[in-house]
Design an enzyme around this catalytic site. Structure first.
Site, mmCIF file in Angstrom:
data_model
loop_
_atom_site.group_PDB
_atom_site.id
_atom_site.type_symbol
_atom_site.label_atom_id
_atom_site.label_comp_id
_atom_site.label_asym_id
_atom_site.label_seq_id
_atom_site.Cartn_x
_atom_site.Cartn_y
_atom_site.Cartn_z
ATOM 1 N N GLU A 26 1.054 -1.044 0.031
ATOM 2 C CA GLU A 26 0.035 -0.275 -0.019
ATOM 3 C C GLU A 26 1.015 1.250 0.145
ATOM 4 O OE1 GLU A 26 -2.977 0.213 3.227
ATOM 5 O OE2 GLU A 26 -3.686 2.024 2.679
ATOM 6 N N ASN A 71 -6.652 1.477 2.814
ATOM 7 C CA ASN A 71 -7.362 2.927 3.244
ATOM 8 C C ASN A 71 -7.010 3.956 2.301
ATOM 9 O OD1 ASN A 71 -8.526 1.636 5.158
ATOM 10 N ND2 ASN A 71 -7.343 2.334 6.784
ATOM 11 N N ASN A 171 -12.175 -0.598 -0.739
ATOM 12 C CA ASN A 171 -11.528 -1.259 0.357
ATOM 13 C C ASN A 171 -12.481 -0.741 1.593
ATOM 14 O OD1 ASN A 171 -9.114 -2.378 1.888
ATOM 15 N ND2 ASN A 171 -9.134 -0.159 2.728
ATOM 16 N N GLU A 172 -12.609 -1.961 2.463
ATOM 17 C CA GLU A 172 -13.248 -1.773 3.899
ATOM 18 C C GLU A 172 -14.190 -0.518 3.624
ATOM 19 O OE1 GLU A 172 -9.918 -1.311 6.753
ATOM 20 O OE2 GLU A 172 -9.651 -3.359 6.615
ATOM 21 N N TYR A 243 -7.103 -8.757 11.698
ATOM 22 C CA TYR A 243 -5.637 -8.476 12.337
ATOM 23 C C TYR A 243 -5.629 -8.752 13.914
ATOM 24 C CZ TYR A 243 -4.523 -5.574 8.232
ATOM 25 O OH TYR A 243 -4.282 -5.215 7.059
ATOM 26 N N GLU A 291 -6.545 -9.093 3.640
ATOM 27 C CA GLU A 291 -5.772 -8.640 4.539
ATOM 28 C C GLU A 291 -5.881 -9.511 5.879
ATOM 29 O OE1 GLU A 291 -6.252 -4.300 5.659
ATOM 30 O OE2 GLU A 291 -6.732 -4.059 3.570
ATOM 31 N N GLN A 348 1.331 -6.540 5.559
ATOM 32 C CA GLN A 348 1.719 -6.279 4.247
ATOM 33 C C GLN A 348 2.822 -6.888 3.837
ATOM 34 O OE1 GLN A 348 1.135 -2.119 3.089
ATOM 35 N NE2 GLN A 348 -0.878 -1.994 4.266
HETATM 36 O O1 AHR Z 1 -3.316 -2.782 6.325
HETATM 37 C C1 AHR Z 1 -3.307 -1.706 6.832
HETATM 38 C C2 AHR Z 1 -4.631 -1.097 6.861
HETATM 39 O O2 AHR Z 1 -5.502 -1.910 7.525
HETATM 40 C C3 AHR Z 1 -5.304 -1.112 5.461
HETATM 41 O O3 AHR Z 1 -5.103 0.032 4.887
HETATM 42 C C4 AHR Z 1 -6.780 -1.053 5.667
HETATM 43 O O4 AHR Z 1 -7.433 -1.686 4.534
HETATM 44 C C5 AHR Z 1 -6.779 -1.868 6.885
HETATM 45 O O5 AHR Z 1 -7.605 -1.211 7.817
#
Ligand code: AHR
Length: 498
Positions: A26, A71, A171-172, A243, A291, A348
């Site tokens: 990103e 994001n 995205n999201e 995450y 992700e 990432q």
């Molecule tokens: O990977 C970091 C961020 O986590 C990304 O930009 C977003 O999609 C997620 O919230």
């Protein structure tokens, strides 16, 4: 302690789509600038990309890289990143409150992806923009020639189309933090119409619809159902993001968190299939877990940063051995759901919550999470075998009946190999592991390796070569029985030939 497993060569759970070993770059922090791109670095090529970084990424054998966000994409104008570099605008980048120079844009990234031997999974901006931008970008990338955008690509130096196959519809979009955040209804309609237009431009592409940013979102479930109801017939995948954190510093509970990933996947599959049934559709929607990773070590430091730097060090989690074990459990979980998870992106790749780190003007180094990913990606190709595992279990604060051994078995018919990956979650007990493999002739051990014997909080930040997989001499094969020992707190790989 003892764990046993049984498998049969003919009992296949799933074909593995190699894109399950995808990753993510990103425009965030030092992922691009001072990460993959550092023109003044001694190892930079004529394009400014660090060759030492590419070399290490090649070890990971990553077949797909999601780009340019995250994001970031929800406020990005892709046109800012094409044409002469000196004419490109510097912009306020609102997602991470940095300054984006646009020195690296579409053409540069496509060249990097070639060098890194990977395909690009391109995201379109459905935050501040919409159908028009998405179809123009696709025409620019994939249409051969003779139209405004395809000829512009040629003028900008790319004679041949990029032919990008996999595309993310934003995205999201369920997250209130997202620029241009939408309700499920708003997003569902926009995604449907964008997908329709994109498939009219190029009907060979595959599209990923945004699912929830995590299973903890208050809209989880309803979001998936609603957006699928709208866009079902035009899309191919639904996304999931996850995450892990260990703020409570509870190892038993932390290592069990892959259970949550499994539950999340199975829940989303159920919703996809419920919409399929309701619509009477013959089409199956698969999952893109685009992700996933550990992300918490850097959060305090990031909260204190002032805005508007170029390439500030953001999300630079320094991972430890404990994180590598959980990432190993995550890889096993994705593989055991490979019948529906066809794409997954470790978020990432470089510097930003990443297996690969760089020092400006200096070295490239590997984080502990590099090792399980590298082994799974290189050796976990082919088919997942159905595995009947018996392992003792434990309860943690959040999870019940967590197996001490998390494991999967892969059949690689091209190489005549069976590969077993396993994590022993026990903090103090060795695990005698015995697997019966039916249907194979002349089984023999190629190698057994382990990532083990490290302190839980050990990192590679100061000693870059301080962690690696080592040989595990305890394993042997007798007829159809493979047996040996997994150390407490270990990531393991056993490769057999037949
Ligand atoms: O990977 C970091 C961020 O986590 C990304 O930009 C977003 O999609 C997620 O919230």
């Amino acid at each position: 302690m003892k764990a046993t497993a049984k498998l049969n060569k003919d009992t296949i759970l799933a074909n593995i789509d190699s894109r399950i070993y995808g990753s993510f770059v990103e425009h965030l922090g030092r992922a691009v600038y001072d990460g993959i791109y550092e023109p003044n670095h001694p190892s930079a090529n004529e394009l400014g990309f660090r060759e030492d970084v590419i070399e290490v990424i090649n070890e990971l054998n990553v077949p797909l890289v999601r780009y340019p966000g995250g994001n970031f994409v929800s406020g990005y104008n892709w046109e800012d990143g094409i044409g002469p570099v000196e004419e490109r605008p510097k912009r306020l980048e609102l997602a991470w409150r940095s300054v984006e120079t646009n020195e690296v844009g579409l053409h540069e990234f496509m060249k990097w992806a070639d060098l890194a031997k990977t395909e690009v999974n391109m995201a379109v901006n459905l935050g501040t923009r919409g159908i028009d931008e998405a179809r123009n970008l696709l025409e620019y990338c994939n249409h051969p020639e003779g139209t405004y955008y395809s000829d512009l690509r040629k003028e900008n130096g790319a004679e041949e189309p990029f032919n990008i196959k996999t595309w993310c519809l934003g995205n999201e979009m369920d997250g209130p933090w997202q620029i241009g955040h939408k309700t499920a209804e708003e997003y569902g309609r926009l995604a449907e119409e964008t997908a329709k237009a994109m498939k009219l431009v190029d009907d060979t592409i595959e599209l990923v619809l945004c699912g929830s940013s995590s299973s903890k979102m208050p809209t989880f479930g309803e979001w998936e159902y609603t957006v699928l109801e709208h866009a079902y017939e035009y899309v191919d995948f639904l996304s999931l993001h996850l995450y892990w954190e260990n703020f409570e510093n509870d190892t038993a509970n932390y290592l069990a968190k892959s259970v949550e990933m499994d539950k999340f996947i199975k829940g989303v599959v159920a919703i996809c299939d419920a919409v399929k049934a309701k619509k009477g559709s013959d089409k199956q929607i698969n999952l893109s877990f685009d992700e996933w990773n550990v992300w918490y070590h850097s959060k305090d430091a990031d909260a204190k940063r002032e805005p508007w730097d170029i390439a500030p060090p953001l999300l630079e989690d320094i991972y430890n051995f404990e994180d590598a074990l959980l990432v190993g459990c995550g890889l096993i979980t994705l593989l055991n759901n490979a019948d529906r998870v066809k794409i997954a992106c470790l978020a990432q790749l470089v510097n930003v919550i990443a297996p690969v780190m760089t020092i400006k003007d200096g070295e490239v180094w590997k984080q502990p999470i590099f090792y399980p990913f590298m082994q799974a990606s290189n050796y976990g190709r082919g088919k997942v075998l159905r595995l009947d595992v018996k392992s003792d279990t434990y309860d943690s604060i959040e999870y019940k009946d967590v197996p001490f051994v998390e494991t999967t078995a892969i059949l690689n018919e091209d190489k005549n190999e069976v590969v077993i990956f396993a994590v022993n979650r026990s903090q103090d007990q060795e695990m005698n592991f015995e697997t019966q493999l039916d249907g194979f002739e002349n089984l023999s051990l190629i190698e057994a390796t382990e990532l083990a014997d490290y302190e839980l909080k050990q990192t590679t930040e100061n000693d870059h070569n301080g962690m690696d997989v080592k040989k595990n001499d305890s394993f042997s094969v007798e007829n159809d029985l493979v047996s040996g020992t997994f150390k407490p707190l270990s990531w393991n790989m056993i490769r057999l030939s037949y």
